[in-house]
Enzyme design. Structure first.
Site, PDB file in Angstrom:
ATOM      1  N   ARG A   1     -82.286 -59.307  10.096  1.00 57.62           N
ATOM      2  CA  ARG A   1     -83.615 -59.351  10.722  1.00 57.62           C
ATOM      3  C   ARG A   1     -84.250 -57.975  10.853  1.00 57.62           C
ATOM      4  O   ARG A   1     -85.461 -57.825  10.649  1.00 57.62           O
ATOM      5  CB  ARG A   1     -83.519 -60.030  12.086  1.00 57.62           C
ATOM      6  CG  ARG A   1     -83.133 -61.510  11.976  1.00 57.62           C
ATOM      7  CD  ARG A   1     -83.214 -62.201  13.308  1.00 57.62           C
ATOM      8  NE  ARG A   1     -82.854 -63.615  13.211  1.00 57.62           N
ATOM      9  CZ  ARG A   1     -82.948 -64.476  14.202  1.00 57.62           C
ATOM     10  NH1 ARG A   1     -83.392 -64.076  15.386  1.00 57.62           N
ATOM     11  NH2 ARG A   1     -82.590 -65.744  14.033  1.00 57.62           N
TER      12      ARG A   1
ATOM     13  N   ASP B   1     -93.980 -66.717  26.554  1.00 56.80           N
ATOM     14  CA  ASP B   1     -92.841 -66.329  25.723  1.00 56.80           C
ATOM     15  C   ASP B   1     -92.910 -64.821  25.526  1.00 56.80           C
ATOM     16  O   ASP B   1     -93.994 -64.229  25.618  1.00 56.80           O
ATOM     17  CB  ASP B   1     -92.878 -67.049  24.373  1.00 56.80           C
ATOM     18  CG  ASP B   1     -91.510 -67.111  23.707  1.00 56.80           C
ATOM     19  OD1 ASP B   1     -90.862 -68.166  23.768  1.00 56.80           O
ATOM     20  OD2 ASP B   1     -91.069 -66.086  23.148  1.00 56.80           O
TER      21      ASP B   1
END
Length: 295
Positions: free
Chosen positions: A46, A147
């Protein structure tokens, strides 16, 4: 000294175990996420994308760059890259009939906080439940969906999904709550505007000292996010939930999360559903003093 394995030397970027430990420390401090030893390959995969995007040639240089500037805009991309977002419409379906029954007993307007909204399937499932409970597309309710990951919040706010995402929904729900795309949008669906109007999307880090929300909520959804935090961090977050909840509010947790040994502020009401431990006393003391949840 640890030997470098063949797999490490064949990678595009050199990534040592020390680099991994630095990443673990930074994401824990920044977002409270505890990465397991088994996540080393995931971290490389990632964050390698971030090295390519920034033109940096080494993990150590990238991490030095982050640590050298706490206001660096790259922190947001770093955090987004390491945030796991697994969700679906009506995930852990047993929660939603409980919510429907609960909101009909609440004082209007009903206010709900979805604290880890990911790409939006959870808050939209809450919105659909409210519409069904009140029998209207414009129920007396409001949802705050937050979030830490700004990328998933943008997806959620758009409300556009591949048609495969709604395959498990009943034909009645699809007809009531979604619009099917045509032409260039064939294969996609869009959440109806009435549902989107029920929700305010906002970035929020549960680990932050203060949260950009206020009010008292009738229900809080905090599902499948606490598993990424250690027990002390979970306890701090749960403690901060308490003043934001009405005396009879419900807290919905994920299927693998157990708060009974983390906080004495809550007691189990049903399967992964909690209520405030001193709900009765809070109700008498706080009667008539509730206010609308807001951002």
């Amino acid at each position: 000294m640890r030997d470098i394995t063949k797999s490490e030397t064949s990678k595009e970027f050199q990534f040592s175990h020390r680099d991994f430990e630095r990443v673990r420390g930074l994401i824990y401090k920044r977002a409270g996420i505890s990465l397991a030893d088994s996540k080393e390959e995931m971290v490389y995969s990632r964050l390698a994308r971030r090295l390519r995007a920034t033109g940096i040639s080494a993990f150590s240089e990238y991490l030095d760059w982050l640590e050298g500037d706490l206001e660096n805009t790259e922190w947001e991309s770093f955090t987004n890259a390491l945030t796991t977002n697994l969700t679906s419409f009506f995930r852990e379906e047993h929660h939603f009939p409980i919510l429907a029954e609960h909101v009909l007993k609440c004082e209007h307007p009903v206010n709900i906080w979805c604290s880890a909204s990911s790409t939006g399937e959870e808050p939209y499932s809450i919105a659909m439940t409210l519409c069904e409970a009140f029998g209207t597309l414009r129920p007396p309710a409001h949802i705050i969906a937050t979030d830490i990951d700004t990328n998933v919040l943008n997806t959620a706010a758009r409300g556009v999904y591949g048609a495969d995402r709604i395959e498990k929904l009943s034909s009645d729900r699809v007809r009531k709550f979604f619009l099917r795309g045509k032409g260039a949008q064939d294969g996609y669906v869009k959440v109806r505007q009435e549902l989107r109007d029920l929700i305010t999307f906002k970035q929020l880090n549960l680990l932050a000292d203060s949260w950009p929300i206020s009010g008292e909520f009738d229900a809080v959804f905090c599902r499948n996010v606490m598993i990424y935090f250690d027990k002390p961090t979970q306890g701090k977050i749960l403690k901060k939930f308490v003043p934001l909840m009405k005396h009879d509010a419900l807290l919905f947790a994920g299927h693998s999360e157990n708060f009974l040994y983390v906080s004495d502020e809550f007691r189990l009401k049903g399967k992964t559903v909690y209520e405030l431990a001193n709900a009765s006393s809070r109700g008498r003391a706080g009667s008539g003093q509730f206010r609308r949840g807001s951002v």
